[in-house]
Enzyme design. Sequence first.
Site, PDB file in Angstrom:
ATOM      1  N   LYS A  21      -4.452  27.872  12.371  1.00 51.07           N
ATOM      2  CA  LYS A  21      -3.857  27.167  11.236  1.00 51.07           C
ATOM      3  C   LYS A  21      -4.416  27.777   9.957  1.00 51.07           C
ATOM      4  O   LYS A  21      -5.622  28.077   9.877  1.00 51.07           O
ATOM      5  CB  LYS A  21      -4.205  25.675  11.324  1.00 51.07           C
ATOM      6  CG  LYS A  21      -3.527  24.791  10.266  1.00 51.07           C
ATOM      7  CD  LYS A  21      -3.855  23.315  10.493  1.00 51.07           C
ATOM      8  CE  LYS A  21      -3.194  22.390   9.494  1.00 51.07           C
ATOM      9  NZ  LYS A  21      -3.517  20.965   9.749  1.00 51.07           N
TER      10      LYS A  21
ATOM     11  N   SER B 203       0.370  17.787   9.965  1.00 45.42           N
ATOM     12  CA  SER B 203       0.474  18.960   9.126  1.00 45.42           C
ATOM     13  C   SER B 203       0.390  20.282   9.897  1.00 45.42           C
ATOM     14  O   SER B 203       0.837  21.309   9.395  1.00 45.42           O
ATOM     15  CB  SER B 203      -0.639  18.943   8.084  1.00 45.42           C
ATOM     16  OG  SER B 203      -1.916  19.040   8.698  1.00 45.42           O
TER      17      SER B 203
ATOM     18  N   SER C  42      -2.683  15.055  12.378  1.00 45.60           N
ATOM     19  CA  SER C  42      -2.082  16.364  12.134  1.00 45.60           C
ATOM     20  C   SER C  42      -2.113  17.323  13.327  1.00 45.60           C
ATOM     21  O   SER C  42      -1.473  18.376  13.277  1.00 45.60           O
ATOM     22  CB  SER C  42      -2.750  17.037  10.940  1.00 45.60           C
ATOM     23  OG  SER C  42      -2.257  16.479   9.756  1.00 45.60           O
TER      24      SER C  42
END
Lengths: 476, 485, 95
Positions: B78, B153, B177
């Site tokens: 990420k 997210s 997330s």
Amino acid sequence: MEFEPVIGLEVHAQLLTDSKIFCGCSTKFGASPNSHTCQICLGMPGVLPVLNRKVVEYTIKMGLATHCRINEACNFARKNYFYPDLPKGYQISQYANPLAEHGYVDIELENGKKRIGVTRIHIEEDAGKLMHDEHHPFSYVDLNRTGVPLIEIVSEPDIRSAEEASAYLRRLHEILVYLEICDGNMEEGSFRCDANVSLRPKGQEAFGIRAELKNMNSFRNVQRALEYEIKRQQYVLEGGGVVVQETRLWDDTGGVTHSMRSKEEAHDYRYFPDPDLVWVAINEDWVEAIRKDQPELPLEKRERFVRDYLIPAYDAGVLTTSRALADYYEAVVHLTGKPKIAGNWIMGDILRFINEEKREIADCPITPQALAEMIRLIEEGTISGKIAKEVIEQMYKTGKPAATIIAKKGLVQITDEGALVQAITEVMAANPKQLEQYRSGKDKVFGFFVGQVMKATQGKANPQLLNDLLKKMLAR
Amino acid sequence: MELNQLTIHELQEKIRSGKTTATEIVQSVFRRIDAVEKAIHAYILLTREAALAEADRADEAIRKGDIRTLTGIPVALKDLLCTRGVTTTCASRILHDFVPPYDATVVEKLRDAGAVFTGKTNMDEFAMGSSTETSWFGITRNPWDLERIPGGSSGGSAAAVAADACIAAIGSDTGGSIRQPAALCGVVGMKPTYGRVSRYGLVAFASSLDQIGPFTKDVEDCAILMNVIAGYDPRESTSVPAEVPDYRQYLARGIDGWTVGIPKEYFIEGIDPEVMTAVRKAIAVVEGLGARCIEISLPHTAYCLAVYYIVAPAEASSNLARYDGAKYGFRAPDSRGLLDMYKKSRSAGFGAEVKRRIMLGTYVLSSGYYDAYYKKASQVRALIKRDFDEAFQRCDVILTPTTPTPAFRIGEKTDDPLHMYLSDIFTISTNLAGIPGISVPCGFTQGGLPIGVQFLTGHFEEAKLIQIAATYEKNANLEKRRPTL
Amino acid sequence: MKIKKDEVTHVAHLARLEFTEAEAEKFTSQLNNILLYMEMLNRVDTTGVPPMTHAVAQQNAFREDNVTPSLGRDLTLANAPDARGDFFRVPKVIE
């Protein structure tokens, strides 16, 4: 109306750790800009702080030295504001739960001691440095200082004059330096002070509106700034005006304080507990271990010197200005058993030498042993006090022991009666007029003869023996 | 089956037995990326050349017999994990060109274990969002339905794993997330206990809630990645020096005799009926495996969202103060003085959702409101944690839906922040309490959208989650599907 | 109304953000909805409950006072939007 100043001081002291408070960067002063920086103190994305244990220990030391309560648990908070010298946009500080609280220090004033309350001592990180371009609309940022550990020592509003403020500051300074937790260098900013000043009619309980003074970077400036500010507020109040609550900067060259006008809003620092740092729990054992290691503090030392060594308070004050000097003095005292004489030599000669060269006592070429030996030679009559003045200077210059210098320069005192009698005889013969005067009752001429014989013997005559012989021979 | 479709443990086997090479695996993954990336946009940055070079080194190591846990395994990161020398943007304009001079601890650990990094995955800007629609670099689409969001997210990480555009991925979870996009993309996602995986090098959103965790194709891979990334880190003050078990040891132990808590507050009206059905089925499977399911209560559940949307923005408002245009990242040109530079850089550098949360966080911390909001929320947070402590007196794990609905349509909730926030309603409590949680696929809707079931347990008991999730996964008899792209 | 537009403007200033009129209006209404939602917390009795500031209670995480290598000037300034010589350069504060 008579006004009384009410002053509280906030002192920031940089702690003498090797590394910064939350990262391993060096705290050394004077490195090239932005070289003592890493991702952590630069506040780069993703970094986390880890507290330097020594910062806690040093703060406990200061807490103990100022008779504070060491809280069992303290934590860190973020003080949020934007400024280019603050890379994270917040300063890590202590807010609701400081490490130490409710202490005091005693200051010495001309009319005795006074106790000044210490509200709290808390830990925080220093900010970087911002330099403004005089000619262009830019500022330059050096973040070497960012994250250097600081303690903030907040006093109670117990101070009533510029002199008291100055005495309190000197006292804190002395303690910090004694504890060896701060180098106390005001020019380099390791010891800084802000002041809150207000006036109130004498006898009134409630405080007046205060101004905060900043930018006073020497003891002298603190005193001058406070004196100025007290007068300024008095003038305002006597003219029927009101003091504005504001921050004022001391202008050293102008000798005045200026209102710090800025578009910045009244601060709203939005303090909240820093989630990246955990609580610091300080148990009794930890405090006791530090307490056991605490050095004797200057005030206690001074009192002990006066009590045990029977020296004047003034001397004790001078001899305890630093821990190293006090240790030096005590070493000489222990070797000679002569506290007053040892003090005189240190204050009169040693300090003059090292001050002239801006040296530290630790770097003095005359060791306590060497000084003690010289004092012993005086006591034994090997050299006179007068000769010793010359000897000690040579000792300082060459680093050689007194005996070597005395032998090399032939400075051994004349204690041989025959040699002195001969010298006196010659002086008497050469000065018949003065002899006549003395014998006709002018006792004062005695000094003249002492001087002449000393001159003839290059000062080496044993003063006591010379005195005795001279009296006998002149009277004849 | 293509190599890129396999799991870590399957590839480990092929590497050990010499049936394939790291280079073949990496090439296979990049072929897939080339095929699907245009459609899903899971990555912000691909590090193809570095990956091929790493694969080469991995093959060299394999030849020498130096085979580590992740040797030759392509892993996606990420884009809020700092990577030395590789841009780390947090999907924000304000960090669009930021190149960290250091690696996050997790990145170091993965590297040391032999992992090959495919690139940096897309996300909601600064991890603030539930749909990966707030990225400065554009949206990510759900591989199961390109008209829908992948969740957020960590939407890029979830989509990449679901689309076989990597073998596994790392994400971060502040309020769901990891688990929410894992559920919406049909993969396994775990949020470990706060303090279990080092946050050092994870760009902070809300420091007291953030936690790094894995996205994998199955529970065994989750255990493998947890073995690599979990553990104490002296660079993080909140890292916990607790022993890390070998999670693989818990894969086949079964859950016979366990008590599973079903919190009544999580089975409420408003949950999509298909989600409800799938989760009820999961409960039946778990019961069939010898666990006793009991109804429990987490009485403060209704307050979780309100607490979260005070605490997280408050911390974020402070964490994001460093993005000021002075030291790194975006600086607005043509500013008049410092204040103007700050305001212009931050206003142009942050997207609307980030600004909304900074505003909210600044407000709740500001003078006069701190007690009413931040302090009050922190107190209620303590009660939420207490609810869980009490629940775990009665049960080993808690079972809930991961999300109230399957993946929603792109743009459906962007104009209504509060509605968007509600999609995290079942995941937020975990972060507030600091406990671990895992989302495992538990079926599909009629329309073919994945559904996830969530297991929660007490602090540092991730092994229990691995144990129940692996047992469930093995016995759920779910239809094996892959998204058609 | 929990928050008015001028308050939004003040908070924006604190956060070093600026908005157009239209944005400020929109933010005000959105923030109001969120803050109204948060009203529900007032229903919880939190008397005597210590605020929870950390997800996992821990204490005393220290590092020893050892100096470790710094990044050096070049890496320190590598990401700077405006580095001059040894420094970060920023616009001056306008009084």
